[in-house]
Each structure stands twice: as structure tokens, then as C-alpha cells.
Design an enzyme around this catalytic site. Structure first.
Site: not given
Length: 403
Positions: A24, A45, A196, A218, A250-251, A279, A333, A362
Site C-alpha cells: 500500500a 516479490p 451557459d 442558450k 456537462g462536458d 457529462t 435534450m 439531475g
């Protein structure tokens, strides 16, 4: 012999660093060494799956055995990541003979170098040593990180956020905490933000008072700035020597017209940084309890835009082909044309009993989820008075997590 540590920033690119141990601790330490460009030799090992992935990708060399003193030949640094004190002491002794600094996870007193608690803020790296107490170091590190995040240093802006550039930043699906760290950092350093309608409002509330905020809303099927005007604003502000962030829901490249904005900037000679965003096509179904894929249920998912009706000459979607797919169909959309979309899919053979889910807003406090079937979903959406923005999901995954 005791004394305060002497801090250094090691430039390890191309230089051999030996890591002894494959558990770890090594899993945590190796990525930073690789990021520094070090030539990493890992001696152990056994390896964790994460370290094995680095080996398989050719990022480091692995010797699947116990440590031998000759492993340190040509090394600049060694990190001992084992909890066996005898084995660790042997590595430390071999390092001391060769005058190689040795970091020991098992015994900080016996080590000749310490690994600091680190935070990175763009081009700035802050390393904190807590006098041998890692908890103290991490506490101070976290306080510094919070300070850098809250009070960004304009003088430390790297090339990606420098004046005279545009950053296309995905803001995520709605929850302001789902923007990426890189996107948020560039946003805090922007001179101009072109935003946006679907951008989380709380992100805009955190902008500096002197930032020029351009509302590029938009609104679907209503008044909007033309794309040409948005392109002109991005180019003009950047050519005027300002750091511009184009903040998109989003993207930037998932139905976001980010490609058009990048081309406009490229034609004007304006450098562009692209910062992907989370997204809504995947994130919104996820928070509503709908995985877009699920073992033995769906091995594929398709994302389409539904803003153009299926029977429109302008539609580029082959709805008849989508009707024959067995996987998940995610429609963005598509609320206005949902009745026509559902009818078209059924007409081309998709079962009207196909599970359907519609998620409005969402990841936000206004999220609403409706579950239905393909045959009934349009009427159910109208009866529930759902409105955009909303994601439509069709497929058996809608019921995959239902007890």
C-alpha cells in the site's frame, strides 16, 4: 546526530529511483515519482494490482524478488516501503554505503530523508514537513491547500490559465461540487467567464468581483446568443490579453459545441485549454439509481441528442438502428420530441414495455425522477409536468438496481 531537515525540490526526471516494497505504501508513493519523470525500479516479490498496472503499461521496471544491495547502483534516491524493520535496515545500510538518501516508511528516525505532505495547486507545489510527525504535516498541508483554494495567487497562473488564452471548461451536470479541480482552479483565475444557462449558479457566485461575466444562455426553443457572437467574445477578450473561461454545462464536447469554439479560437491564433467535464449523460442516471451499464444486463450504452424530431430532414440520428440495440439508450435534450421518439422506436421494433426513466435537473436540489415504460413515458412525463433539463434513459438498466 539531530538537526532540522534541509528542504529541497528534487528534479528526478530521467534519474533512477529505487522503491523497495510492493504494498500500500509503495502504491501511494510511486505515482508522484512517475509524475516527476523518475526512472523507477520497483523491487518486491509481490505487487498490488495498481502497481502491476504501472508495470504492464511500461511506466516502471519491476524485479519480482527480494532486495539486493546492487539494486542501488546508479540510484539517486531509495524509498523503503516495507514494514519488515530488518529488511528495511538492510536497505538503509546499503544506501548509506553509497551515499544515497533513503526514505523509510517503517522508521522515520533511521531515515536520511522524509517524504513531506504535499498539495499541488496548478504549477505550485507545497511540501510540508512536520518535524517527524506525519499527522502534523498533513494538518498544516490541508490548511495551506484551503488557503490557496480560497485566495488564488494570480501571479502563479500557469500557461493553461494565462492571459490571452481561452479555457473550455465543463462545469458538470448541475451540482457545483462536480466540477473538476482543474476546471475550478481556472475559473477562480479567470478575467472573463462566458457561461451557459445550465452552469451551476453557485460557481458564478464565487467569482471575484472584478470578473466580467458574459451570459451566453442558450434557452431551448427561445432567445439565444448566436454561436458566432459567442465565438467573437471569446476571441476578442483573449486577444485583448485576458484569461477567458468558457464555462459549459456537462462536458464541452458532448452536444456542447465546444469543437466550434475551439476552431474559432484556433483560426484567430488564440491558444485553448480543454478541461473535460462530468457529462450528464452518465452522471444524472447514476445519481438517480440507474447505471448506464450493468453486468449481464447491458454491455453498451448510446448517447444521442433528441432536440431534432425523428422525422425531420435535419436529424442525423438513425432511430431505426437504435431500436435494434440491446443496450442502454440515453437521450439528451429530448423532452419536447419524446412522444415522436418513443413512437419511432416502437415502430422499428423496440418493445413498448422497455423500462424508461426520466430525470429532471439531475444532481441538483430540484431533481425529480419518473419511471415508466417506452410506450407510456411521453404521457407520464406530460402528466407529471416534467420540464427541461431532463435526461431520458431507456433499457433494462432502469430496473437493474431495483430490489
Amino acid at each position: 546526530m539531530t538537526g532540522n531537515p534541509y528542504p529541497l525540490g528534487l528534479r528526478l526526471a530521467g534519474r533512477r529511483v529505487v522503491v523497495v516494497g510492493g504494498g500500500a505504501v509503495a502504491t501511494r508513493r510511486v505515482p508522484a515519482l512517475l509524475d516527476a519523470g523518475a526512472d523507477v525500479l520497483l523491487v518486491s516479490p509481490e505487487l498490488t494490482p495498481a502497481l502491476r498496472a504501472h508495470v504492464d503499461a511500461g511506466r516502471l521496471h519491476w524485479e519480482p524478488r527480494r532486495f539486493a544491495p546492487a539494486d542501488l547502483d546508479g540510484a539517486w534516491l531509495v524509498q523503503v516501503a516495507v514494514d519488515d524493520r530488518v529488511a528495511a535496515a538492510a536497505v538503509g545500510a546499503a544506501a548509506a554505503e553509497r551515499r544515497i538518501f533513503c526514505v523509510r516508511a517503517d522508521d522515520r528516525v533511521a531515515a536520511t530523508a522524509w517524504t513531506p505532505a504535499v498539495t499541488r495547486h496548478g504549477p505550485v507545489t507545497v511540501a510540508v514537513l512536520g518535524g517527524g510527525d506525519p499527522r502534523r504535516a498533513m494538518t498544516v498541508r490541508d490548511a495551506v491547500r484551503d488557503l490557496l483554494s480560497a485566495r488564488p495567487d494570480r501571479s502563479a497562473v500557469g500557461a493553461e490559465g494565462a492571459p490571452g488564452r481561452v479555457a473550455l471548461v465543463g462545469a458538470g451536470p448541475g451540482d457545483p461540487e462536480l466540477i473538476t479541480l482543474k476546471g475550478w482552479r481556472l475559473l477562480t483565475r479567470a478575467d472573463v467567464v462566458v457561461a451557459d444557462r445550465l452552469v451551476p449558479g453557485l460557481l458564478l457566485d464565487e467569482l471575484r468581483p472584478d470578473v466580467e461575466l458574459v451570459d451566453a444562455s442558450k434557452i431551448p426553443y427561445g432567445p439565444s446568443r448566436t454561436q458566432e457572437e459567442i465565438n467573437r467574445i471569446l476571441v476578442d477578450r483573449a486577444l485583448a490579453g485576458r484569461a477567458v473561461v468558457r464555462l459549459k454545462g456537462g462536458d464541452p464536447y458532448v452536444f456542447g459545441r465546444g469543437g466550434e469554439e475551439l476552431l474559432a479560437c484556433a483560426e484567430a491564433g488564440v491558444p485553448v485549454t480543454v478541461v473535460p467535464g462530468v457529462t450528464s449523460a452518465i452522471a444524472v442516471p447514476a445519481v438517480a439509481g440507474v447505471p448506464v451499464t450493468h453486468r449481464a444486463v447491458a454491455h453498451e450504452f448510446t448517447v444521442v441528442s433528441g432536440h431534432v424530431a425523428p422525422d425531420s430532414p435535419a436529424s442525423l440520428v438513425r432511430w431505426e438502428a437504435l431500436a435494434g440495440l440491446r443496450g442502454t439508450l440515453v437521450i439528451l435534450m429530448g423532452l419536447k420530441n419524446l412522444a415522436a421518439i418513443a413512437a419511432t422506436l416502437v415502430a422499428h421494433g423496440k418493445s413498448p414495455e422497455t423500462p424508461a426513466a426520466v430525470i429532471q435537473e439531475g444532481t441538483t436540489a430540484g431533481q425529480r425522477t419518473l419511471r415508466s415504460t417506452l410506450g407510456a413515458v411521453a404521457a407520464d412525463v406530460e402528466a407529471a409536468a416534467l420540464r427541461p433539463p431532463a435526461i431520458v434513459v431507456l433499457g433494462d438498466v432502469v430496473d437493474a438496481l431495483t430490489p
